[in-house]
Design a protein around this motif. Structure first.
Motif, PDB file in Angstrom:
ATOM      1  N   VAL A 132       1.108  -1.326  -0.541  1.00 14.44           N
ATOM      2  CA  VAL A 132       0.225  -0.108   0.173  1.00 14.44           C
ATOM      3  C   VAL A 132       0.666   1.394   0.250  1.00 14.44           C
ATOM      4  O   VAL A 132       1.601   1.377   0.966  1.00 14.44           O
ATOM      5  CB  VAL A 132      -0.914   0.126   1.704  1.00 14.44           C
ATOM      6  N   PRO A 133       1.239   1.572  -1.107  1.00 15.62           N
ATOM      7  CA  PRO A 133       1.925   3.591  -0.916  1.00 15.62           C
ATOM      8  C   PRO A 133       2.021   4.020  -0.396  1.00 15.62           C
ATOM      9  O   PRO A 133       0.200   4.666  -0.231  1.00 15.62           O
ATOM     10  CB  PRO A 133       2.369   3.661  -2.339  1.00 15.62           C
ATOM     11  N   ALA A 134       2.110   5.041   0.357  1.00 16.54           N
ATOM     12  CA  ALA A 134       1.751   6.463   1.244  1.00 16.54           C
ATOM     13  C   ALA A 134       1.395   7.655   0.160  1.00 16.54           C
ATOM     14  O   ALA A 134       0.692   7.132  -1.133  1.00 16.54           O
ATOM     15  CB  ALA A 134       3.062   7.117   1.722  1.00 16.54           C
ATOM     16  N   SER A 135      -0.225   8.310   0.746  1.00 13.69           N
ATOM     17  CA  SER A 135      -1.384   8.579  -0.065  1.00 13.69           C
ATOM     18  C   SER A 135      -1.004   9.755   1.334  1.00 13.69           C
ATOM     19  O   SER A 135      -0.949  10.101   2.152  1.00 13.69           O
ATOM     20  CB  SER A 135      -2.573   8.256  -0.143  1.00 13.69           C
ATOM     21  N   SER A 136      -2.242  11.374   0.906  1.00 14.17           N
ATOM     22  CA  SER A 136      -2.606  12.174   2.410  1.00 14.17           C
ATOM     23  C   SER A 136      -3.631  11.643   3.086  1.00 14.17           C
ATOM     24  O   SER A 136      -3.019  12.282   3.798  1.00 14.17           O
ATOM     25  CB  SER A 136      -3.487  12.913   0.815  1.00 14.17           C
ATOM     26  N   LYS A 137      -4.039  10.159   2.740  1.00  8.82           N
ATOM     27  CA  LYS A 137      -4.642   9.682   3.882  1.00  8.82           C
ATOM     28  C   LYS A 137      -4.263   8.737   4.420  1.00  8.82           C
ATOM     29  O   LYS A 137      -4.971   8.175   5.538  1.00  8.82           O
ATOM     30  CB  LYS A 137      -6.041   9.001   3.357  1.00  8.82           C
ATOM     31  N   GLN A 138      -2.979   8.125   4.292  1.00  9.21           N
ATOM     32  CA  GLN A 138      -2.540   7.226   4.927  1.00  9.21           C
ATOM     33  C   GLN A 138      -0.871   7.028   4.825  1.00  9.21           C
ATOM     34  O   GLN A 138      -0.654   7.066   3.340  1.00  9.21           O
ATOM     35  CB  GLN A 138      -3.051   5.750   4.924  1.00  9.21           C
ATOM     36  N   GLY A 139       0.019   6.591   5.513  1.00 13.49           N
ATOM     37  CA  GLY A 139       1.306   6.029   5.040  1.00 13.49           C
ATOM     38  C   GLY A 139       1.513   4.962   4.171  1.00 13.49           C
ATOM     39  O   GLY A 139       0.497   4.340   4.798  1.00 13.49           O
ATOM     40  N   ALA A 140       2.059   4.588   4.298  1.00 17.65           N
ATOM     41  CA  ALA A 140       2.419   3.371   3.164  1.00 17.65           C
ATOM     42  C   ALA A 140       2.507   2.240   4.523  1.00 17.65           C
ATOM     43  O   ALA A 140       2.957   2.216   5.121  1.00 17.65           O
ATOM     44  CB  ALA A 140       4.138   3.053   2.782  1.00 17.65           C
ATOM     45  N   ALA A 141       2.423   0.808   3.535  1.00 18.00           N
ATOM     46  CA  ALA A 141       1.979  -0.194   4.535  1.00 18.00           C
ATOM     47  C   ALA A 141       2.038  -1.438   3.636  1.00 18.00           C
ATOM     48  O   ALA A 141       1.945  -1.448   2.375  1.00 18.00           O
ATOM     49  CB  ALA A 141       0.600   0.192   5.905  1.00 18.00           C
TER      50      ALA A 141
END
Length: 337
Positions: free
Chosen positions: A320-329
């Motif tokens: 899961v790449p980092a976005s404005s809503k969440q960090g990478a995971a």
């Protein structure tokens, strides 16, 4: 007595009618999210993964971060970042030599690391846009796809010495995902810009072209060697295409998630998992080698299109790449029977 019989009949009919009106219990999802492992220092696009079974580690190419991330799946955390990569794309861990092979797209080099200390042991020149990496345990060879719009190949590296050997063949464009057959000396490779699959004879270096009858931009690929089926996903349109791995004939096609970059075959459940940047995992069931049906679209998040299916642990790892809503995971999914 007659009135009683009539009442009982009415009651039975009413109960039956009521049962027909009630919605049936929903079927359980074929895959459940069971863990989320943060990748706190990772930004940008995340590409392909490999697994160190001995140490229970998932290792991923953080292409946009210019790092390789090492995740301890038991501890559930990112334990190490290998720095100094240049747009790492494909990688493979080879346990018998305890080596990690990482292909880098920017400088076209294959970097070879110690599997324990992650110290850099060797660097091998591959070529333009070094990308997907596979390992053949029988021949103890590492294969690396590379190339551009008009030419490409798959390089061969001796896994023990790290030396480059003769390439498998000359191709007319960059190969994307490829699969190494074990029952015969061939490699299947997607040529996405030409909308075809090529079959490469590793002994004679002969190349056979299988143009796709429908669809283009074919990036991911998986192989069901037992049933002689080759799975390819096209982005235009978004579909799974099933080919006969002997003849190249199209067997079936099923619509799927868009913007797919990886594809996995669960041999035990006869299911195909396709993560796509659209924000879903398509789950397609193989009824038999000639028939396939979509059974679920598991919601994920936009941009999550790569990962790793590790059958021995029965887990799907989704990047899961980092976005404005969440960090990478790294999201971990458990298939359900």
């Amino acid at each position: 007595m007659k009135k009683l019989a009539v009442c009982i009949a009415v009651l039975i009919f009413a109960c039956y009618a009521f049962s027909q009106d009630q919605p049936s219990a929903p079927k359980p999802a074929p895959m459940l999210l069971v863990q989320e492992i943060p990748l706190p220092n990772v930004g940008g696009r995340i590409d392909h993964f490999t697994f160190d079974g001995k140490r229970k580690r998932v290792i991923g190419a953080a292409l946009g971060n210019n790092t390789v991330e090492v995740v301890d799946t038991f501890a559930g955390k990112d334990i190490h970042s290998i720095i100094g990569a240049a747009n790492p794309q494909g990688l493979v861990y080879v346990g018998e030599f305890d080596r990690l092979f990482v292909a880098n797209g920017t400088d076209g080099k294959l970097r070879i690391y110690d599997g324990d200390s992650f110290s850099l042991l060797n660097t091998v020149d591959i070529g333009e846009d070094a990308d997907n990496v596979r390992y053949d345990p029988a021949g103890k060879r590492v294969y690396v796809a590379f190339g551009g719009d008009e030419e490409g190949s798959i390089a061969v590296i001796d896994a023990a010495s790290g030396k480059r050997l003769e390439d498998v063949a000359k191709l007319d464009a960059h190969p994307e995902s490829f699969q190494i057959a074990t029952s015969k000396p061939v490699i299947y490779a997607n040529i996405a810009t030409k909308a075809k699959v090529v079959v490469i004879d590793r002994n004679t270096h002969k190349v056979t072209n299988w143009p796709l009858k429908s669809g283009k931009a074919n990036y991911p690929m998986a192989l069901d060697e037992a049933d002689r089926r080759l799975f390819v996903v096209t982005r235009k349109p978004a579909q799974l295409v099933v080919l006969d791995s002997d003849s190249g004939a199209t067997v079936a096609s099923v619509p799927c998630v868009s913007d797919a970059d990886d594809l996995y075959f669960d041999t035990g459940r006869k299911r195909i998992y396709i993560p796509g940047g659209e924000g879903f995992i398509s789950v397609i069931e193989q009824t038999d080698p000639d028939h396939y049906q979509s059974i679920a679209k598991i919601p994920t998040t936009v941009g999550a299109r790569t990962g790793l299916w590790y059958e021995k642990r029965d887990r799907l790892y989704l990047a899961v790449p980092a976005s404005s809503k969440q960090g990478a995971a790294l999201w971990v999914y458990a298939p359900q029977d």
